[in-house]
Design a protein around this motif. Structure first.
Motif, PDB file in Angstrom:
ATOM      1  N   ARG A 292       5.786 141.399 -15.003  1.00  0.00           N
ATOM      2  CA  ARG A 292       6.541 140.175 -14.720  1.00  0.00           C
ATOM      3  C   ARG A 292       5.613 139.087 -14.187  1.00  0.00           C
TER       4      ARG A 292
ATOM      5  N   ALA B  69       4.964 135.483 -16.000  1.00  0.00           N
ATOM      6  CA  ALA B  69       5.235 134.229 -15.296  1.00  0.00           C
ATOM      7  C   ALA B  69       3.991 133.354 -15.226  1.00  0.00           C
TER       8      ALA B  69
ATOM      9  N   ILE C 212      12.386 129.747 -17.117  1.00  0.00           N
ATOM     10  CA  ILE C 212      12.832 131.131 -16.988  1.00  0.00           C
ATOM     11  C   ILE C 212      12.142 131.918 -18.094  1.00  0.00           C
TER      12      ILE C 212
ATOM     13  N   THR D 230      13.764 141.710 -18.418  1.00  0.00           N
ATOM     14  CA  THR D 230      13.493 141.113 -17.115  1.00  0.00           C
ATOM     15  C   THR D 230      13.510 139.595 -17.210  1.00  0.00           C
ATOM     16  N   PHE D 231      13.855 138.974 -16.095  1.00  0.00           N
ATOM     17  CA  PHE D 231      13.919 137.523 -15.984  1.00  0.00           C
ATOM     18  C   PHE D 231      13.033 137.092 -14.819  1.00  0.00           C
ATOM     19  N   CYS D 232      12.248 136.045 -15.021  1.00  0.00           N
ATOM     20  CA  CYS D 232      11.428 135.467 -13.961  1.00  0.00           C
ATOM     21  C   CYS D 232      11.716 133.972 -13.887  1.00  0.00           C
ATOM     22  N   VAL D 233      11.901 133.468 -12.675  1.00  0.00           N
ATOM     23  CA  VAL D 233      12.210 132.055 -12.472  1.00  0.00           C
ATOM     24  C   VAL D 233      11.037 131.393 -11.763  1.00  0.00           C
TER      25      VAL D 233
ATOM     26  N   TYR E 271       7.086 131.093  -7.708  1.00  0.00           N
ATOM     27  CA  TYR E 271       7.793 132.206  -8.337  1.00  0.00           C
ATOM     28  C   TYR E 271       8.928 132.592  -7.401  1.00  0.00           C
TER      29      TYR E 271
ATOM     30  N   GLY F  53      14.032 136.848  -9.869  1.00  0.00           N
ATOM     31  CA  GLY F  53      14.600 136.994 -11.201  1.00  0.00           C
ATOM     32  C   GLY F  53      15.667 138.057 -11.268  1.00  0.00           C
TER      33      GLY F  53
ATOM     34  N   MET G  24      21.380 131.355 -13.596  1.00  0.00           N
ATOM     35  CA  MET G  24      20.158 131.022 -12.851  1.00  0.00           C
ATOM     36  C   MET G  24      19.953 129.512 -12.813  1.00  0.00           C
TER      37      MET G  24
END
Length: 250
Positions: free
Chosen positions: A129, A133, A145, A154-157, A164, A167, A226
């Motif tokens: 992740r 990102a 995102i 998986t999600f990363c914001v 960071y 997520g 999100m």
């Protein structure tokens, strides 16, 4: 969503310009490697992840693939390693030293990726992740995102300023399908391809609709919520082995 493959990106090497950079991603399902020459990628190649394989076994496969494209081990100037399988990390560290005579740079939350980690405990953040990102932010330099559709989804914001935030983690498309097939007596295994219509006209297309359109709905809903929490629209980037299947349905 847009879908460039972002996992490996040479900007993670910050100390100097690497003329030939070997990048290795040890995932839960596959070990994937590629070779960057002045930010041009050759590959990637992949093998199933097997914790029982030795450094010699993986090294033989890797060196053999390099020989096919006319590259010798001494031409590799740097090695970077991203791993979510802790038992295989030392195996590939040993491989790098044995095959390329240099220790690899191992991606971790302690390295300078250009991001400020606002995660409660950065050491818990998966290096896959983190790499996603960092690479996405390096390329787009905006709030975004990142959705990685692999073994897990998986999600990363990431914010405009490179924070960071966190997520989400959900079961991936593949393991969702495996769970469905293994826990039901009458449902057949189907190819993971999008159905022609959302309304399935037979069991096979109904399963494909539920799995693929359903997974696209999961991605859309989480990404939208999100953005609602952020109070703004963001760029959404897809990567991972299932991105080519799910992203067009999003």
């Amino acid at each position: 969503m847009t879908g460039p493959h972002l996992v490996f990106y040479p900007s993670l090497i910050t100390s100097h310009e690497a003329s030939m950079l070997l990048t290795i991603d040890i995932g839960n399902s596959n070990v994937v490697w590629g070779l960057f020459q002045q930010q041009v990628l050759t590959g990637p190649w992949r093998l199933p992840t097997d914790p029982d394989h030795t450094a010699a076994e993986y090294g033989g496969c890797l060196l053999g693939q390099l020989r096919v494209i006319g590259i010798t081990a001494d031409q590799v100037t740097d090695v970077i390693l991203c791993s979510v399988v802790p038992s295989l990390t030392p195996v590939f560290e040993q491989l790098a030293v044995a095959c390329f005579h240099r220790p690899p740079l191992v991606v971790s939350s302690q390295m300078d990726t250009g991001l400020t980690l606002r995660y409660t405990n950065p050491r818990e953040l998966g290096t896959d992740r983190l790499a996603n990102a960092a690479a996405a932010y390096d390329r787009y330099k905006t709030s975004l995102i990142v959705v990685d559709l692999g073994t897990a989804t998986t999600f990363c914001v990431i914010t405009q300023s490179g924070d960071y935030l966190g997520g989400a983690i959900a079961p991936g498309l593949g393991i969702s399908a495996e769970a469905l097939f293994s826990r039901t007596a009458q449902l057949p295994k189907v190819e993971l391809v999008p159905p022609k219509t959302v309304i399935g006209r037979d069991t096979r297309s109904s399963i494909q609709s539920g799995l693929i359109i359903g997974h696209a709905g999961l991605v859309d809903t989480i990404a939208t919520r999100m953005q609602d929490e952020l109070g703004q629209k963001t760029f959404v980037v897809a990567t991972g082995g299932f991105s080519s299947i799910v992203a067009p349905e999003s």
